[in-house]
Design a protein around this motif. Structure first.
Motif, PDB file in Angstrom:
ATOM      1  N   ALA A 117      55.760  24.732  39.471  1.00  0.00           N
ATOM      2  CA  ALA A 117      55.069  25.950  40.344  1.00  0.00           C
ATOM      3  C   ALA A 117      55.904  27.132  39.953  1.00  0.00           C
ATOM      4  O   ALA A 117      57.118  27.140  39.268  1.00  0.00           O
ATOM      5  N   GLY A 118      55.565  28.345  40.159  1.00  0.00           N
ATOM      6  CA  GLY A 118      56.211  29.798  39.914  1.00  0.00           C
ATOM      7  C   GLY A 118      55.156  30.710  40.313  1.00  0.00           C
ATOM      8  O   GLY A 118      54.067  30.621  41.056  1.00  0.00           O
ATOM      9  N   TRP A 119      55.732  32.187  39.948  1.00  0.00           N
ATOM     10  CA  TRP A 119      55.089  33.182  40.333  1.00  0.00           C
ATOM     11  C   TRP A 119      54.183  33.570  39.051  1.00  0.00           C
ATOM     12  O   TRP A 119      54.474  33.493  37.958  1.00  0.00           O
ATOM     13  N   PHE A 120      52.634  33.777  39.583  1.00  0.00           N
ATOM     14  CA  PHE A 120      51.877  34.437  38.388  1.00  0.00           C
ATOM     15  C   PHE A 120      51.225  35.593  38.910  1.00  0.00           C
ATOM     16  O   PHE A 120      51.136  36.003  40.078  1.00  0.00           O
ATOM     17  N   THR A 121      51.157  36.564  37.666  1.00  0.00           N
ATOM     18  CA  THR A 121      50.577  37.738  38.295  1.00  0.00           C
ATOM     19  C   THR A 121      49.214  37.794  38.534  1.00  0.00           C
ATOM     20  O   THR A 121      48.451  36.865  37.679  1.00  0.00           O
ATOM     21  N   ALA A 122      48.487  38.264  39.395  1.00  0.00           N
ATOM     22  CA  ALA A 122      47.162  38.492  39.769  1.00  0.00           C
ATOM     23  C   ALA A 122      46.286  39.142  38.647  1.00  0.00           C
ATOM     24  O   ALA A 122      45.126  38.907  38.572  1.00  0.00           O
ATOM     25  N   ALA A 123      46.867  39.715  37.647  1.00  0.00           N
ATOM     26  CA  ALA A 123      46.217  40.389  36.672  1.00  0.00           C
ATOM     27  C   ALA A 123      45.581  39.377  35.577  1.00  0.00           C
ATOM     28  O   ALA A 123      44.488  39.653  35.032  1.00  0.00           O
ATOM     29  N   TYR A 124      46.226  38.064  35.625  1.00  0.00           N
ATOM     30  CA  TYR A 124      45.496  37.119  34.716  1.00  0.00           C
ATOM     31  C   TYR A 124      44.950  35.875  35.503  1.00  0.00           C
ATOM     32  O   TYR A 124      44.984  34.821  35.072  1.00  0.00           O
ATOM     33  N   LEU A 125      44.502  36.095  36.840  1.00  0.00           N
ATOM     34  CA  LEU A 125      44.022  35.082  37.602  1.00  0.00           C
ATOM     35  C   LEU A 125      42.746  35.483  37.979  1.00  0.00           C
ATOM     36  O   LEU A 125      42.261  36.575  38.141  1.00  0.00           O
ATOM     37  N   ASP A 126      41.826  34.432  37.505  1.00  0.00           N
ATOM     38  CA  ASP A 126      40.286  34.732  37.572  1.00  0.00           C
ATOM     39  C   ASP A 126      39.454  35.321  38.932  1.00  0.00           C
ATOM     40  O   ASP A 126      38.705  35.967  38.809  1.00  0.00           O
ATOM     41  N   ASP A 127      40.364  35.198  39.990  1.00  0.00           N
ATOM     42  CA  ASP A 127      39.857  35.500  41.201  1.00  0.00           C
ATOM     43  C   ASP A 127      40.838  36.354  42.004  1.00  0.00           C
ATOM     44  O   ASP A 127      40.751  36.661  43.272  1.00  0.00           O
ATOM     45  N   GLY A 128      41.844  36.825  41.334  1.00  0.00           N
ATOM     46  CA  GLY A 128      43.036  37.839  41.966  1.00  0.00           C
ATOM     47  C   GLY A 128      44.075  36.721  42.691  1.00  0.00           C
ATOM     48  O   GLY A 128      44.964  37.427  42.872  1.00  0.00           O
ATOM     49  N   GLY A 129      43.792  35.653  42.608  1.00  0.00           N
ATOM     50  CA  GLY A 129      44.982  34.629  43.436  1.00  0.00           C
ATOM     51  C   GLY A 129      45.075  34.395  44.764  1.00  0.00           C
ATOM     52  O   GLY A 129      43.660  34.406  45.111  1.00  0.00           O
ATOM     53  N   ALA A 130      46.117  33.858  45.370  1.00  0.00           N
ATOM     54  CA  ALA A 130      45.913  33.639  46.799  1.00  0.00           C
ATOM     55  C   ALA A 130      45.568  34.630  47.705  1.00  0.00           C
ATOM     56  O   ALA A 130      45.704  35.899  47.457  1.00  0.00           O
ATOM     57  N   THR A 131      44.927  34.296  48.802  1.00  0.00           N
ATOM     58  CA  THR A 131      44.427  35.337  49.875  1.00  0.00           C
ATOM     59  C   THR A 131      45.543  35.250  51.304  1.00  0.00           C
ATOM     60  O   THR A 131      45.052  36.124  51.924  1.00  0.00           O
ATOM     61  N   LYS A 132      46.530  34.267  51.127  1.00  0.00           N
ATOM     62  CA  LYS A 132      47.186  34.322  52.250  1.00  0.00           C
ATOM     63  C   LYS A 132      48.658  34.853  51.947  1.00  0.00           C
ATOM     64  O   LYS A 132      49.259  34.493  50.907  1.00  0.00           O
ATOM     65  N   HIS A 133      49.226  35.886  52.540  1.00  0.00           N
ATOM     66  CA  HIS A 133      50.448  36.629  52.283  1.00  0.00           C
ATOM     67  C   HIS A 133      51.562  35.641  52.600  1.00  0.00           C
ATOM     68  O   HIS A 133      51.408  34.773  53.443  1.00  0.00           O
ATOM     69  N   CYS A 134      52.651  35.554  51.948  1.00  0.00           N
ATOM     70  CA  CYS A 134      53.651  34.721  52.221  1.00  0.00           C
ATOM     71  C   CYS A 134      54.656  34.858  53.321  1.00  0.00           C
ATOM     72  O   CYS A 134      54.848  35.628  53.908  1.00  0.00           O
TER      73      CYS A 134
END
Length: 134
Positions: A117-134
């Motif tokens: 696991a790790g941190w991925f930028t939303a710029a390269y995720l098809d749907d913008g990434g997670a919807t829940k804040h950490c």
């Protein structure tokens, strides 16, 4: 009133102030110096790369390009390797960090069928990434 306190009249109110503590009651001086923390010099060297994350989100998505899996939500954080375009990720939560292609959101995610696991930028995720804040 206790012998360790004296009352002082101040604008009609009483204020209790401590008197000097006898030397026998004072705390002993430390024999070793207190540990010091390192002083961060850049976001990559700071504690920001150790950003907290939790599994709040049940969503998933895919990468739109080869992208780095980082130790924190900043490009200066350690690169733990890259994943190829189309890699499925299981989202846990998001936070903000370095702006990449106009987006500052980063998602903590686990790579499908692995324990990585790790941190991925939303710029390269098809749907913008997670919807829940950490």
């Amino acid at each position: 009133m206790s012998s360790a306190l004296r009352a002082v009249a101040l604008s009609g109110a009483l204020l209790a102030t401590p008197l000097a503590v006898p030397a026998a009651q004072a705390a002993p001086a430390p024999t070793t110096p207190a540990p010091t923390l390192p002083v961060p010099t850049s976001p990559g060297a700071s504690f920001a790369c150790a950003t907290a994350h939790h599994n709040y989100d049940a969503g998933s998505g895919k990468t739109t390009a080869k992208t780095a899996r980082r130790s924190g939500p900043y490009r200066s954080c350690t690169n733990w390797g890259s994943v190829n375009r189309g890699t499925k990720l299981w989202y846990h939560c998001y936070t903000t960090g370095t702006v990449v292609d106009g987006k500052n959101r980063w998602t903590w995610a686990r790579i499908d069928n692995t324990d990585k696991a790790g941190w991925f930028t939303a710029a390269y995720l098809d749907d913008g990434g997670a919807t829940k804040h950490c």
